[in-house]
Design an enzyme around this catalytic site. Sequence first.
Site, PDB file in Angstrom:
ATOM      1  N   LYS A  83      -3.724 -30.165  16.377  1.00 48.41           N
ATOM      2  CA  LYS A  83      -2.550 -30.273  17.241  1.00 48.41           C
ATOM      3  C   LYS A  83      -1.730 -31.501  16.880  1.00 48.41           C
ATOM      4  O   LYS A  83      -2.272 -32.591  16.656  1.00 48.41           O
ATOM      5  CB  LYS A  83      -2.999 -30.343  18.701  1.00 48.41           C
ATOM      6  N   SER A 113      -0.056 -26.761  26.448  1.00 46.43           N
ATOM      7  CA  SER A 113       0.740 -27.335  25.383  1.00 46.43           C
ATOM      8  C   SER A 113       0.181 -27.088  23.985  1.00 46.43           C
ATOM      9  O   SER A 113       0.842 -27.361  22.979  1.00 46.43           O
ATOM     10  CB  SER A 113       0.862 -28.844  25.611  1.00 46.43           C
ATOM     11  N   SER A 170      -3.877 -27.329  29.210  1.00 44.08           N
ATOM     12  CA  SER A 170      -3.304 -27.074  27.893  1.00 44.08           C
ATOM     13  C   SER A 170      -4.253 -26.556  26.832  1.00 44.08           C
ATOM     14  O   SER A 170      -3.817 -26.257  25.722  1.00 44.08           O
ATOM     15  CB  SER A 170      -2.641 -28.354  27.375  1.00 44.08           C
TER      16      SER A 170
END
Length: 456
Positions: free
Chosen positions: A82, A151, A175
Site C-alpha cells: 500500500k 482505503s 480499511s
Amino acid sequence: MFRHARRLAPFTASVAAFREGRDTPRAFLERCIETIETREGELKAFVVLDLDGARAAADASTKRYRDGRPLSPIDGCPVGVKDIIETADMPTQMNSPVYAGWRPGRDAACVRALRLGGAVVLGKTVTTEFAIGRSGPTLNPLDPSRTPGGSSSGSAAAVGAGMASVALGSQTNGSTIRPASYCGIHGFKPTLGALPTGGMHPLSTTLDHLGVLGASLADVWAVARQMADVGGTPGSPGLPGRGHELPAAVPPKRLVRLYTKGWQEAELDDATRAAFEEVAGRLRAAGVEIVDRSTDRELADLEALLDEHVDTSADILAYEMRWPYAEYVERHGEALGPRIRGLVARAAEITQDDYRRLLDVRRRVQAKVMELADRADGFVTLAASGPAPRGLDFTGSRTFLIYWSWLGFPCFSLPLMQVEGLPVGLQLMGYAHADDALAARAVWIENAAIAPPAAS
C-alpha cells in the site's frame, strides 16, 4: 462461500511444488504478471510497478528452492505494498500532491521483513488520500462499476484480480476488512501494534493497524508471521504464535453475535441479512452455540456501551492527527481533501482533558469486552453492510468495522457469503493479543461454513 469468477493466486498451496521442482516462483510470478497485463489497465490497482525487480527477485527465489534453501515459507510470494508504506526502491506518494515523487530512501519495517523472507515486491498499490481522504481510481475486480473499498483499494483489487497473492493494507477505521469483503478475499487486522508500523505514514497512534489481504487464509497468516519476525510496534508484545503455518483448526464452542448500529443502516438489505443468517445456521448445525443480546443481559449491556461510545473514535483520530496534518493544511491548504481539513479543524476544538476522557472511556469498554473471554470464543457480524456500492466516490460504510478498530482487537474478514453474485465477508472478531487463537477458529469456521451441514 463466494465462488470466484476469476483466478486468484494463492501462494502457500504452491510451495510444495516449488520444493519438488514441479513449479517455480518465477513461473508463478509470470502468471501474476499475465493477469496484471490483462487487467491493470482497467482496474488501476497499482501506482507504481517494478516488474523487472520482481522478476529478478523471483529468479533468486527459484534458485534458492532449487538449492533446497528457501529463506522462509513466503520465499517467492508476490506482494503488493500500500502506497502509504515506505519502500527504498519506489516512491511513496500517499495519493497526495504533497508527496508527489517522494522517495524515503528506506524500507518500512514490514517491507524489510518481507524482503528478508524472500517475498517478491511487485509495486505500490493505490490508497485513498493518506488512507482516509479522497479516493483513487481503482475499480472493483468483480464488477468495475463498483468501489473496491477503501482505503486499501489497490491492495484488495490486486489480490482479488489475481495480480498478487498478498498485499499490505492498513486499518484505522475499516480499511482492510471492508475492501477484503468487497473483493471476495481474506483480510486480517491484528491486535493494535502486533505488526510493525514503522515506516507507515501515521494517522492515529492508537488506531492505526497494519493489515494483510490475501488470496487464502494461509497466505495472510504466513505473511503476517514473517512481518512479526522484525518485532511489533514498540509497546506491544507482537503477533502471538510460532512459525509461519496457519494454526490448526479449533472449533469455537460459543460465539457472540453482535447487533450494533450497522444492522440499522439503510445500506443493509434483506439479501445480506439472509446470507448472514444462512452462514450462522451452518455454524449452529456444526455445533457452535451463537448467543446474543436477546437472551443475555450482560451482552445487551456491552452492546449498549459499544454503541454509546464508538463514535468517540473520530475525536481520538482527529486529536492524534494534529501532527503532521495541521502542518500539511497550513502549508498546502486545499491541496488536501475536505475530510482531512475537517478533521484538523475538529482537532483544534478538542482539549487535552477531552482526550484523556476519550482514552479512559475506551479502556473501560476494552476491559468489558475482555471480561467475556472466559464465556465466548469470539464475536461475529458482517464485514460490510452489503456488496460493494456502485461508483468510486463512496468507499462504503465503516459502521460494522469501526468497533474493533477503536478497541484495537483482532479480526478477520472471511469470504463466506454471496449476495446478488457479489461477495460479502463474515467478520470474526477476537480478544487482544489472542490473534493466533482467533486464526485457529477462523480456519475451522471457514471449513464449517463451506461444508454442508451434517445430515440429522
